[in-house]
Design a protein around this motif. Structure first.
Motif, PDB file in Angstrom:
ATOM      1  N   LEU A 159     -25.990  22.038  58.442  1.00  9.63           N
ATOM      2  CA  LEU A 159     -26.325  22.605  59.743  1.00  9.63           C
ATOM      3  C   LEU A 159     -27.820  22.914  59.839  1.00  9.63           C
ATOM      4  O   LEU A 159     -28.449  22.673  60.869  1.00  9.63           O
ATOM      5  CB  LEU A 159     -25.485  23.868  59.989  1.00  9.63           C
ATOM      6  CG  LEU A 159     -25.727  24.567  61.316  1.00  9.63           C
ATOM      7  CD1 LEU A 159     -25.353  23.629  62.460  1.00  9.63           C
ATOM      8  CD2 LEU A 159     -24.907  25.846  61.393  1.00  9.63           C
ATOM      9  N   VAL A 160     -28.396  23.405  58.754  1.00  5.23           N
ATOM     10  CA  VAL A 160     -29.825  23.734  58.754  1.00  5.23           C
ATOM     11  C   VAL A 160     -30.655  22.473  58.995  1.00  5.23           C
ATOM     12  O   VAL A 160     -31.580  22.469  59.807  1.00  5.23           O
ATOM     13  CB  VAL A 160     -30.235  24.410  57.422  1.00  5.23           C
ATOM     14  CG1 VAL A 160     -31.737  24.556  57.317  1.00  5.23           C
ATOM     15  CG2 VAL A 160     -29.562  25.768  57.295  1.00  5.23           C
ATOM     16  N   ARG A 161     -30.329  21.393  58.301  1.00  9.12           N
ATOM     17  CA  ARG A 161     -31.071  20.142  58.498  1.00  9.12           C
ATOM     18  C   ARG A 161     -30.860  19.603  59.921  1.00  9.12           C
ATOM     19  O   ARG A 161     -31.777  19.075  60.535  1.00  9.12           O
ATOM     20  CB  ARG A 161     -30.637  19.095  57.479  1.00  9.12           C
ATOM     21  CG  ARG A 161     -31.216  19.335  56.112  1.00  9.12           C
ATOM     22  CD  ARG A 161     -30.833  18.220  55.142  1.00  9.12           C
ATOM     23  NE  ARG A 161     -31.365  18.483  53.823  1.00  9.12           N
ATOM     24  CZ  ARG A 161     -30.753  19.203  52.904  1.00  9.12           C
ATOM     25  NH1 ARG A 161     -29.579  19.728  53.137  1.00  9.12           N
ATOM     26  NH2 ARG A 161     -31.312  19.390  51.725  1.00  9.12           N
ATOM     27  N   ARG A 162     -29.649  19.725  60.410  1.00  8.33           N
ATOM     28  CA  ARG A 162     -29.325  19.226  61.756  1.00  8.33           C
ATOM     29  C   ARG A 162     -30.159  19.946  62.818  1.00  8.33           C
ATOM     30  O   ARG A 162     -30.520  19.361  63.835  1.00  8.33           O
ATOM     31  CB  ARG A 162     -27.840  19.418  62.031  1.00  8.33           C
ATOM     32  CG  ARG A 162     -27.329  18.624  63.200  1.00  8.33           C
ATOM     33  CD  ARG A 162     -25.833  18.725  63.276  1.00  8.33           C
ATOM     34  NE  ARG A 162     -25.246  18.140  62.071  1.00  8.33           N
ATOM     35  CZ  ARG A 162     -24.446  17.096  62.067  1.00  8.33           C
ATOM     36  NH1 ARG A 162     -24.137  16.531  63.205  1.00  8.33           N
ATOM     37  NH2 ARG A 162     -23.958  16.624  60.954  1.00  8.33           N
ATOM     38  N   ALA A 182     -35.782  13.339  64.217  1.00  3.65           N
ATOM     39  CA  ALA A 182     -34.939  14.224  65.027  1.00  3.65           C
ATOM     40  C   ALA A 182     -33.481  13.794  64.993  1.00  3.65           C
ATOM     41  O   ALA A 182     -32.578  14.631  64.980  1.00  3.65           O
ATOM     42  CB  ALA A 182     -35.446  14.254  66.471  1.00  3.65           C
ATOM     43  N   LEU A 183     -33.258  12.480  64.957  1.00  2.00           N
ATOM     44  CA  LEU A 183     -31.889  11.963  64.925  1.00  2.00           C
ATOM     45  C   LEU A 183     -31.299  11.928  63.517  1.00  2.00           C
ATOM     46  O   LEU A 183     -30.115  11.637  63.340  1.00  2.00           O
ATOM     47  CB  LEU A 183     -31.860  10.550  65.517  1.00  2.00           C
ATOM     48  CG  LEU A 183     -32.206  10.461  66.996  1.00  2.00           C
ATOM     49  CD1 LEU A 183     -32.368   9.003  67.417  1.00  2.00           C
ATOM     50  CD2 LEU A 183     -31.149  11.159  67.835  1.00  2.00           C
ATOM     51  N   GLY A 184     -32.128  12.180  62.508  1.00  2.00           N
ATOM     52  CA  GLY A 184     -31.649  12.155  61.130  1.00  2.00           C
ATOM     53  C   GLY A 184     -31.497  10.744  60.588  1.00  2.00           C
ATOM     54  O   GLY A 184     -30.817  10.529  59.588  1.00  2.00           O
ATOM     55  N   LYS A 185     -32.137   9.767  61.214  1.00  2.00           N
ATOM     56  CA  LYS A 185     -32.078   8.378  60.758  1.00  2.00           C
ATOM     57  C   LYS A 185     -33.312   8.095  59.909  1.00  2.00           C
ATOM     58  O   LYS A 185     -34.436   8.289  60.364  1.00  2.00           O
ATOM     59  CB  LYS A 185     -32.050   7.401  61.952  1.00  2.00           C
ATOM     60  CG  LYS A 185     -30.932   7.649  62.917  1.00  2.00           C
ATOM     61  CD  LYS A 185     -29.593   7.383  62.291  1.00  2.00           C
ATOM     62  CE  LYS A 185     -28.474   7.614  63.283  1.00  2.00           C
ATOM     63  NZ  LYS A 185     -27.184   7.619  62.664  1.00  2.00           N
ATOM     64  N   ASP A 238     -37.211  15.578  50.751  1.00  2.00           N
ATOM     65  CA  ASP A 238     -35.870  16.141  50.889  1.00  2.00           C
ATOM     66  C   ASP A 238     -34.828  15.039  50.704  1.00  2.00           C
ATOM     67  O   ASP A 238     -34.776  14.086  51.473  1.00  2.00           O
ATOM     68  CB  ASP A 238     -35.709  16.774  52.268  1.00  2.00           C
ATOM     69  CG  ASP A 238     -34.329  17.365  52.487  1.00  2.00           C
ATOM     70  OD1 ASP A 238     -33.670  17.722  51.485  1.00  2.00           O
ATOM     71  OD2 ASP A 238     -33.901  17.466  53.647  1.00  2.00           O
ATOM     72  N   THR A 239     -34.020  15.168  49.678  1.00  2.00           N
ATOM     73  CA  THR A 239     -32.998  14.154  49.389  1.00  2.00           C
ATOM     74  C   THR A 239     -31.655  14.486  50.037  1.00  2.00           C
ATOM     75  O   THR A 239     -30.655  13.830  49.754  1.00  2.00           O
ATOM     76  CB  THR A 239     -32.802  13.998  47.870  1.00  2.00           C
ATOM     77  OG1 THR A 239     -32.404  15.243  47.328  1.00  2.00           O
ATOM     78  CG2 THR A 239     -34.065  13.491  47.214  1.00  2.00           C
ATOM     79  N   ASP A 240     -31.631  15.515  50.865  1.00  2.00           N
ATOM     80  CA  ASP A 240     -30.411  15.893  51.578  1.00  2.00           C
ATOM     81  C   ASP A 240     -29.280  16.243  50.615  1.00  2.00           C
ATOM     82  O   ASP A 240     -28.118  15.939  50.858  1.00  2.00           O
ATOM     83  CB  ASP A 240     -29.996  14.762  52.533  1.00  2.00           C
ATOM     84  CG  ASP A 240     -29.067  15.235  53.643  1.00  2.00           C
ATOM     85  OD1 ASP A 240     -28.911  16.457  53.817  1.00  2.00           O
ATOM     86  OD2 ASP A 240     -28.491  14.377  54.327  1.00  2.00           O
ATOM     87  N   GLY A 241     -29.643  16.841  49.485  1.00  2.00           N
ATOM     88  CA  GLY A 241     -28.647  17.268  48.510  1.00  2.00           C
ATOM     89  C   GLY A 241     -28.145  16.168  47.604  1.00  2.00           C
ATOM     90  O   GLY A 241     -27.316  16.389  46.734  1.00  2.00           O
ATOM     91  N   LYS A 242     -28.631  14.949  47.789  1.00  2.00           N
ATOM     92  CA  LYS A 242     -28.214  13.822  46.960  1.00  2.00           C
ATOM     93  C   LYS A 242     -29.264  13.603  45.875  1.00  2.00           C
ATOM     94  O   LYS A 242     -30.436  13.900  46.073  1.00  2.00           O
ATOM     95  CB  LYS A 242     -28.093  12.552  47.805  1.00  2.00           C
ATOM     96  CG  LYS A 242     -27.087  12.662  48.907  1.00  2.00           C
ATOM     97  CD  LYS A 242     -27.141  11.444  49.786  1.00  2.00           C
ATOM     98  CE  LYS A 242     -26.292  11.678  51.023  1.00  2.00           C
ATOM     99  NZ  LYS A 242     -26.804  10.964  52.170  1.00  2.00           N
ATOM    100  N   PRO A 243     -28.861  13.061  44.742  1.00  2.00           N
ATOM    101  CA  PRO A 243     -29.847  12.773  43.710  1.00  2.00           C
ATOM    102  C   PRO A 243     -30.856  11.727  44.194  1.00  2.00           C
ATOM    103  O   PRO A 243     -30.529  10.884  45.029  1.00  2.00           O
ATOM    104  CB  PRO A 243     -29.027  12.209  42.548  1.00  2.00           C
ATOM    105  CG  PRO A 243     -27.608  12.483  42.863  1.00  2.00           C
ATOM    106  CD  PRO A 243     -27.506  12.723  44.333  1.00  2.00           C
TER     107      PRO A 243
END
Length: 164
Positions: free
Chosen positions: A3-6, A74-77, A127-132
């Motif tokens: 949610l924070v990233r979104r 902004a779209l997360g792409k 930022d790896t979005d929590g992924k390695p």
């Protein structure tokens, strides 16, 4: 995506999109600031001469990059690539425009704001979005393949009667 990233990605992208639109609408100021930089580049890279002759076009390209990369962020792409493009365009724009002046006349606040936005974009690059990371995943796959190859080699040696 959390949610924070979104929420944070569009908020971080908005000023870059706005600045990009401004560069697309009126590229003269940035173009004039880019002229000395483009002249130096064209001295080193002769193929860049055509770009050095059209600094307003270069300013529009920077604006387009900011709008496109900002929209992607902004779209997360492709957020890491988009953020890297934003940092590159922002750096060139800051070099071209010089130190902006804030509404109340203070340049320090404007510089701090621009540097803070650039720093936020730099954080988004890593930022790896929590992924390695790709490097970690590659290293892990390499170790796994190496273990499997050793195990298969040992089985083959045993089957051939070569084990000690």
């Amino acid at each position: 995506m959390s949610l924070v990233r979104r929420v944070a990605r569009p908020l971080l992208a908005a000023p870059f999109i706005t600045a990009g639109v401004a560069h697309l609408r009126s590229p003269e100021r940035t173009g004039n600031g880019l002229r000395p930089l483009l002249d130096k580049v064209s001295d080193v890279v002769p193929q860049a001469q055509s770009v050095a002759e059209k600094p307003e076009l270069a300013a529009r390209v920077l604006g387009g990059v900011q709008v496109g990369a900002g929209a992607l962020l902004a779209l997360g792409k492709m957020p890491r690539l988009a953020s890297a493009l934003i940092v590159a365009a922002q750096s060139a724009t800051l070099l071209a425009d010089g130190v902006p002046q804030h509404k109340d006349g203070s340049r320090a606040l404007a510089v701090t704001t621009q540097l803070g936005l650039t720093g936020g974009a730099l954080l988004a690059v890593v930022d790896t979005d929590g992924k390695p990371s790709l490097a970690y995943r590659t290293q892990k796959a390499s170790k796994k393949a190496s273990k499997k190859a050793k195990k298969q080699a040992k089985k083959a040696a045993n089957a051939a009667g070569l084990s000690s």
